[in-house]
Scaffold this motif. Structure first.
Motif, PDB file in Angstrom:
ATOM      1  N   VAL A 193       5.277   1.627  12.817  1.00 50.58           N
ATOM      2  CA  VAL A 193       4.275   0.841  13.664  1.00 50.58           C
ATOM      3  C   VAL A 193       4.327  -0.628  13.313  1.00 50.58           C
ATOM      4  O   VAL A 193       4.438  -1.583  14.182  1.00 50.58           O
ATOM      5  CB  VAL A 193       2.984   1.742  13.595  1.00 50.58           C
ATOM      6  N   SER A 194       4.454  -0.882  12.006  1.00 52.08           N
ATOM      7  CA  SER A 194       4.298  -2.280  11.620  1.00 52.08           C
ATOM      8  C   SER A 194       5.636  -3.087  12.119  1.00 52.08           C
ATOM      9  O   SER A 194       5.558  -4.317  12.494  1.00 52.08           O
ATOM     10  CB  SER A 194       4.145  -2.687  10.051  1.00 52.08           C
ATOM     11  N   VAL A 195       6.788  -2.502  12.114  1.00 48.39           N
ATOM     12  CA  VAL A 195       8.071  -2.906  12.443  1.00 48.39           C
ATOM     13  C   VAL A 195       7.927  -3.019  13.793  1.00 48.39           C
ATOM     14  O   VAL A 195       8.499  -4.243  14.609  1.00 48.39           O
ATOM     15  CB  VAL A 195       9.316  -2.131  11.904  1.00 48.39           C
ATOM     16  N   ILE A 196       7.211  -2.074  14.459  1.00 44.10           N
ATOM     17  CA  ILE A 196       7.233  -2.352  16.106  1.00 44.10           C
ATOM     18  C   ILE A 196       6.439  -3.498  16.519  1.00 44.10           C
ATOM     19  O   ILE A 196       6.835  -4.388  17.345  1.00 44.10           O
ATOM     20  CB  ILE A 196       7.061  -1.009  16.617  1.00 44.10           C
ATOM     21  N   ALA A 197       5.332  -3.550  15.697  1.00 42.78           N
ATOM     22  CA  ALA A 197       4.145  -4.698  16.019  1.00 42.78           C
ATOM     23  C   ALA A 197       4.957  -6.088  15.700  1.00 42.78           C
ATOM     24  O   ALA A 197       4.572  -6.774  16.448  1.00 42.78           O
ATOM     25  CB  ALA A 197       3.094  -4.348  15.174  1.00 42.78           C
ATOM     26  N   PHE A 198       5.659  -5.983  14.878  1.00 40.20           N
ATOM     27  CA  PHE A 198       6.560  -7.138  14.477  1.00 40.20           C
ATOM     28  C   PHE A 198       7.523  -7.761  15.464  1.00 40.20           C
ATOM     29  O   PHE A 198       7.543  -8.745  15.827  1.00 40.20           O
ATOM     30  CB  PHE A 198       7.205  -7.023  13.007  1.00 40.20           C
ATOM     31  N   GLN A 203       0.865  -1.236   0.079  1.00 42.50           N
ATOM     32  CA  GLN A 203      -0.069   0.031  -0.125  1.00 42.50           C
ATOM     33  C   GLN A 203       0.737   1.100   0.110  1.00 42.50           C
ATOM     34  O   GLN A 203       0.294   2.357  -0.025  1.00 42.50           O
ATOM     35  CB  GLN A 203      -1.028   0.171   1.335  1.00 42.50           C
ATOM     36  N   ARG A 204       2.395   1.008  -0.020  1.00 40.45           N
ATOM     37  CA  ARG A 204       2.925   2.277  -0.154  1.00 40.45           C
ATOM     38  C   ARG A 204       2.573   3.160   0.966  1.00 40.45           C
ATOM     39  O   ARG A 204       2.463   4.364   1.254  1.00 40.45           O
ATOM     40  CB  ARG A 204       2.994   2.886  -1.312  1.00 40.45           C
ATOM     41  N   SER A 205       2.563   2.754   2.241  1.00 43.96           N
ATOM     42  CA  SER A 205       2.378   3.270   3.516  1.00 43.96           C
ATOM     43  C   SER A 205       3.282   4.380   3.788  1.00 43.96           C
ATOM     44  O   SER A 205       4.433   4.442   3.429  1.00 43.96           O
ATOM     45  CB  SER A 205       2.225   2.498   4.745  1.00 43.96           C
ATOM     46  N   THR A 206       2.864   5.401   4.588  1.00 44.23           N
ATOM     47  CA  THR A 206       3.816   6.500   5.183  1.00 44.23           C
ATOM     48  C   THR A 206       4.818   5.869   6.338  1.00 44.23           C
ATOM     49  O   THR A 206       4.563   4.608   6.763  1.00 44.23           O
ATOM     50  CB  THR A 206       2.854   7.378   5.953  1.00 44.23           C
ATOM     51  N   PRO A 207       6.073   6.570   6.454  1.00 49.77           N
ATOM     52  CA  PRO A 207       6.981   5.902   7.214  1.00 49.77           C
ATOM     53  C   PRO A 207       6.376   5.695   8.636  1.00 49.77           C
ATOM     54  O   PRO A 207       6.766   4.630   9.166  1.00 49.77           O
ATOM     55  CB  PRO A 207       7.939   7.249   7.351  1.00 49.77           C
ATOM     56  N   THR A 208       5.399   6.514   9.120  1.00 44.17           N
ATOM     57  CA  THR A 208       4.836   6.204  10.584  1.00 44.17           C
ATOM     58  C   THR A 208       4.421   4.943  10.454  1.00 44.17           C
ATOM     59  O   THR A 208       4.752   4.073  11.362  1.00 44.17           O
ATOM     60  CB  THR A 208       3.877   7.175  10.760  1.00 44.17           C
TER      61      THR A 208
END
Lengths: 149, 126
Positions: free
Chosen positions: A100-105, A91-96
């Motif tokens: 958040v996804s990396v932190i969730a991972f 989805q070409r998400s924003t850096p934020t």
């Protein structure tokens, strides 16, 4: 009595565990029963102390999660995290959002490790070794393992 | 034997120090004479204690990592030692009795609680 008369194990094995386990448990119960009736206060104290330690061990075991449930949870969390990361990338998400996804991972991995510890799949000593690799400020957040360093 | 671990146990249980010393001498004598196992019943007879008292002292040394509780499985017919296992769960896997050429049912087998030294520290001290 020595080991010398011990027979070498052969290929034939049988399953007679319950009967033999009962015998062993009965024997231990007999010894403890006799020790409880000892006229020596120091021995009686020791019996109570060892019994208390055994109960604590049993309570610790009961607190553990069923490994099968733990494995299912861990797989679900891992698949979910990978899916979220992939979705964000597509989805070409924003850096934020990516952050958040990396932190969730990372949290998901931490959760998997925690489940593995609670279910008894990985021993505390392995965790202590992994824990030693973390920076000191992170280690100070968890004094239990920090003490083992 | 004056293993640091043993001294530590004595310090933690001062009321048991005399019995622990006697047990220490007994263990050393047994190991130096080639015995592989320490049996509560025999230790009790030697120390003038009951079976239960001797067991609980040996169990204390096991909890402190000096000894290790094992289970000897013997054929009741021939008294042959078929296996020595470390845990109750391992009693699942007992070998065929070659003397009787039979896979005995549990009623034909006898389990004996015994203790073994952990590592070779005690053996060297003996």
């Amino acid at each position: 009595m020595t080991d010398s008369n011990a027979k070498k194990p052969t290929a034939l094995k049988t399953s007679r565990s319950s009967g033999l386990q009962d015998q062993a448990n009965r024997q231990i119960a007999y010894y403890i029963g006799v020790a409880e009736k000892s006229d020596k206060p120091a021995i009686q104290e020791l019996v109570l102390r060892l019994a208390d330690e055994t109960h604590q061990d049993q309570r610790r075991l009961r607190r553990r999660i069923n490994p099968f449930v733990a494995a299912l949870l861990a797989i679900a969390v891992c698949v979910g995290s990978v899916w979220v990361c992939t979705y964000n990338a597509e989805q070409r998400s924003t850096p934020t959002e990516v952050c958040v996804s990396v932190i969730a991972f990372i949290l998901a991995i931490a959760l998997i490790l925690l489940i593995a510890l609670l279910s008894g799949v990985v021993s505390e000593s392995v965790f202590a070794k992994l824990f030693a690799l973390l920076p000191s400020w992170m280690r100070s957040l968890w004094p239990r393992f920090h003490d083992k360093d | 034997m004056s293993l640091p671990k043993f001294e530590h146990v004595k310090r933690n249980h001062p009321k048991l120090a005399d019995w622990l010393d006697q047990l220490n001498v007994y263990i050393c004598t047994q190991l130096s004479s080639g015995a592989a196992f320490l049996l509560p019943k025999l230790a009790a007879a030697k120390l003038g204690l009951t079976d239960g008292e001797a067991f609980i002292l040996l169990e204390l040394l096991a909890r402190e990592g000096i000894l290790h509780r094992v289970y000897n499985v013997r054929c009741r017919e021939t008294d042959t030692l078929l296996a020595t296992v470390d845990s109750i769960d391992a009693l699942d896997d007992i070998p065929h009795c070659d003397d009787c050429d039979s896979d005995h049912p549990s009623s034909d087998l006898r389990v004996e609680i015994a203790f073994k030294p952990v590592g070779d520290g005690l053996m060297r001290a003996a």
